[in-house]
Design a protein around this motif. Structure first.
Motif, PDB file in Angstrom:
ATOM      1  N   ILE A  11       0.899  -1.300   0.120  1.00  0.00           N
ATOM      2  CA  ILE A  11      -0.128  -0.089  -0.088  1.00  0.00           C
ATOM      3  C   ILE A  11       0.626   1.346   0.076  1.00  0.00           C
ATOM      4  O   ILE A  11       0.608   2.271  -0.613  1.00  0.00           O
ATOM      5  CB  ILE A  11      -0.791   0.265   1.188  1.00  0.00           C
ATOM      6  CG1 ILE A  11      -1.958  -1.154   1.300  1.00  0.00           C
ATOM      7  CG2 ILE A  11      -1.652   1.221   1.493  1.00  0.00           C
ATOM      8  CD1 ILE A  11      -2.936  -1.362   0.103  1.00  0.00           C
ATOM      9  N   GLY A  12       1.931   1.401   0.749  1.00  0.00           N
ATOM     10  CA  GLY A  12       2.938   2.460   0.856  1.00  0.00           C
ATOM     11  C   GLY A  12       4.083   1.928   1.841  1.00  0.00           C
ATOM     12  O   GLY A  12       4.151   0.861   2.264  1.00  0.00           O
ATOM     13  N   TRP A  13       4.569   3.131   2.187  1.00  0.00           N
ATOM     14  CA  TRP A  13       5.827   2.822   3.117  1.00  0.00           C
ATOM     15  C   TRP A  13       5.589   3.698   4.346  1.00  0.00           C
ATOM     16  O   TRP A  13       4.673   4.617   4.467  1.00  0.00           O
ATOM     17  CB  TRP A  13       7.278   3.297   2.587  1.00  0.00           C
ATOM     18  CG  TRP A  13       7.480   4.698   2.336  1.00  0.00           C
ATOM     19  CD1 TRP A  13       7.979   5.495   3.109  1.00  0.00           C
ATOM     20  CD2 TRP A  13       6.827   5.637   1.040  1.00  0.00           C
ATOM     21  NE1 TRP A  13       7.847   6.806   2.610  1.00  0.00           N
ATOM     22  CE2 TRP A  13       7.460   6.734   1.397  1.00  0.00           C
ATOM     23  CE3 TRP A  13       6.548   5.195  -0.207  1.00  0.00           C
ATOM     24  CZ2 TRP A  13       7.152   7.716   0.573  1.00  0.00           C
ATOM     25  CZ3 TRP A  13       6.087   6.164  -1.015  1.00  0.00           C
ATOM     26  CH2 TRP A  13       6.560   7.422  -0.761  1.00  0.00           C
ATOM     27  N   THR A  14       6.112   3.423   5.407  1.00  0.00           N
ATOM     28  CA  THR A  14       5.933   4.033   6.447  1.00  0.00           C
ATOM     29  C   THR A  14       6.906   5.301   6.861  1.00  0.00           C
ATOM     30  O   THR A  14       8.376   5.141   6.616  1.00  0.00           O
ATOM     31  CB  THR A  14       6.233   3.355   8.003  1.00  0.00           C
ATOM     32  OG1 THR A  14       5.439   2.108   7.807  1.00  0.00           O
ATOM     33  CG2 THR A  14       5.727   4.171   9.154  1.00  0.00           C
ATOM     34  N   GLY A  15       6.190   6.403   6.691  1.00  0.00           N
ATOM     35  CA  GLY A  15       6.930   7.670   6.454  1.00  0.00           C
ATOM     36  C   GLY A  15       7.637   8.361   7.791  1.00  0.00           C
ATOM     37  O   GLY A  15       7.540   7.335   8.924  1.00  0.00           O
ATOM     38  N   LYS A  16       8.512   9.079   7.874  1.00  0.00           N
ATOM     39  CA  LYS A  16       8.989   9.590   9.119  1.00  0.00           C
ATOM     40  C   LYS A  16       8.275  10.148  10.169  1.00  0.00           C
ATOM     41  O   LYS A  16       8.575  10.336  11.397  1.00  0.00           O
ATOM     42  CB  LYS A  16      10.374  10.712   8.753  1.00  0.00           C
ATOM     43  CG  LYS A  16      11.490  10.128   7.877  1.00  0.00           C
ATOM     44  CD  LYS A  16      12.342  11.031   7.703  1.00  0.00           C
ATOM     45  CE  LYS A  16      13.635  10.344   6.828  1.00  0.00           C
ATOM     46  NZ  LYS A  16      14.684  11.140   6.183  1.00  0.00           N
ATOM     47  N   HIS A  17       6.828  10.463   9.960  1.00  0.00           N
ATOM     48  CA  HIS A  17       5.902  10.910  10.855  1.00  0.00           C
ATOM     49  C   HIS A  17       5.079   9.608  11.362  1.00  0.00           C
ATOM     50  O   HIS A  17       4.387   9.872  12.100  1.00  0.00           O
ATOM     51  CB  HIS A  17       5.203  11.793  10.379  1.00  0.00           C
ATOM     52  CG  HIS A  17       4.587  11.386   8.861  1.00  0.00           C
ATOM     53  ND1 HIS A  17       4.404  10.264   8.212  1.00  0.00           N
ATOM     54  CD2 HIS A  17       4.013  12.415   7.904  1.00  0.00           C
ATOM     55  CE1 HIS A  17       3.876  10.153   7.150  1.00  0.00           C
ATOM     56  NE2 HIS A  17       3.661  11.586   6.953  1.00  0.00           N
TER      57      HIS A  17
END
Length: 387
Positions: free
Chosen positions: A156-162
């Motif tokens: 679905i996506g990647w885990t961002g820095k936030h």
């Protein structure tokens, strides 16, 4: 031969993705149930106390890391993404107007838990029509599920820095949901991390809650402070909260990937008129019955009336008053609520009154200074010239 062995799993997976999109999901992916690679980060986060008062996150760690323990027989997790960005989000205008209440955009419409769970149930029923051998259980931000980790494995996506999931074609303004199933579907490939050297979300956070890339100290996060936190909001964070009375979107607002975010097609997520672009004073004046009426079917209702009053009191204390009359109006409304039957709320009202009185004092000083300067200039103009 078992029923499962006779199923064309590749075709079923294609069907599931098609059915999911027809139900309104923008993306559907499939993950396995091995989340062990997240164990160290999760335990470190908890050991640092970053969960704050959310003690439920300390329980069932094994089930979080091993979904098949949460729902026995689970072989795969179907992860879904659903956009929530409403038309006329009015981010900048709301945040710049200190007298307007800012509510995180995901909460302006109908409670997403209900909307997505209903759609996941329908998706499961469609799979059951394909094979009666299905066992399933839907989850939407509920139970011990590492939804971002699952979304990452499902492509679905990647885990961002936030710490939120980011999709390079859709940004991060979306909800996640999961359907645990007992079918060995082919899995999707995880998405490569694409934050690069960007630290915009870390820099913009009003309370500096992102203590390092990918790590959020919930105790400092405005979303936690205004939603999950049941007690007093620490004084050191109150000014930084500004007019944000429910959640915060700053880390997403500044994310470069959100230039690709699209407005939701789900009308249930459109902003409700009585919640959007409303003044802090108007919302603070709601009675408890009005609060319950206006938040029916909304995720906001779960914080309850006392936290609603607490949050708005902080917003009123942060309001930039333009005149003594404005200050007097705000003070009058706050003073009328000083007998609110909750000591914690009363403390925030007193804090807000002190802040407004200080602002009023500064206005008075500026007014006196302007008058003094004007008088000096008048006198100067009338003085005889020497030369």
């Amino acid at each position: 031969m078992s029923v499962i062995n006779s199923i064309d799993l590749n075709q079923l997976t294609d069907n599931i993705k098609t059915w999911g999109k027809s139900l309104g999901f923008q993306q559907v992916g499939v993950s396995d149930v091995d989340l062990s690679q997240h164990e160290k980060a999760l335990r470190n986060w908890l050991e640092n106390g970053y969960q704050g008062d959310m003690s439920f996150l300390e329980r069932n760690i094994d089930k979080r890391l091993s979904p098949s323990e949460l729902v026995p027989g689970t072989l795969r997790i179907i992860s879904v993404r659903m956009d929530y960005l409403p038309p006329d989000a009015s981010f900048a205008s709301n945040l710049k107007s200190s007298s307007t209440a800012y509510i995180s955009r995901y909460a302006l419409g109908r409670d997403y838990h209900k909307v997505i769970r209903k759609k996941l149930q329908k998706l499961a029923e469609q799979i059951q029509e394909y094979t009666q051998d299905l066992s399933f259980r839907p989850f939407v931000d509920s139970a011990p599920v590492l939804e971002h980790a699952v979304a990452e494995k499902a492509g679905i996506g990647w885990t961002g820095k936030h710490s939120l999931t980011i999709n390079k074609e859709a940004g991060s303004y979306f909800f996640l949901g999961e359907l645990f199933i007992n079918l060995p579907l082919p899995v999707d490939q995880a998405v490569e991390e694409n934050c690069g050297k960007c630290t915009a979300c870390i820099s913009i956070c009003p309370t500096q809650a992102i203590v390092e890339p990918y790590v959020v100290d919930a105790r400092k996060c405005i979303s936690y402070l205004t939603i999950e936190n049941d007690g007093a909001i620490p004084v050191i964070y109150r000014k930084a909260i500004g007019n944000r009375i429910y959640g915060c979107d700053d880390c997403q607002l500044v994310c470069p990937w959100n230039k690709y975010a699209e407005v939701t097609e789900e009308k249930d997520f459109f902003a409700r008129q009585h919640m959007h672009n409303r003044s802090l004073l108007d919302l603070f004046k709601w009675t408890e019955d009005e609060f319950l009426e206006h938040t029916e079917g909304s995720a906001i209702r779960r914080i309850g009336y006392r936290k609603w009053k607490r949050n708005i009191a902080v917003g009123l204390g942060n309001q930039i008053v333009q005149s003594v009359e404005d200050a007097e109006n705000i003070k009058s409304v706050l003073q009328n609520a000083r007998d609110f039957p909750d000591d914690m709320v009363q403390e925030h009202i007193r804090w807000a009154l002190a802040e407004i009185e200080q602002s009023e004092l500064q206005l008075g000083k500026k007014s006196v200074n302007r008058k003094t300067l004007s008088l000096a200039r008048s006198v100067e103009k009338g003085m005889p010239r020497h030369g």
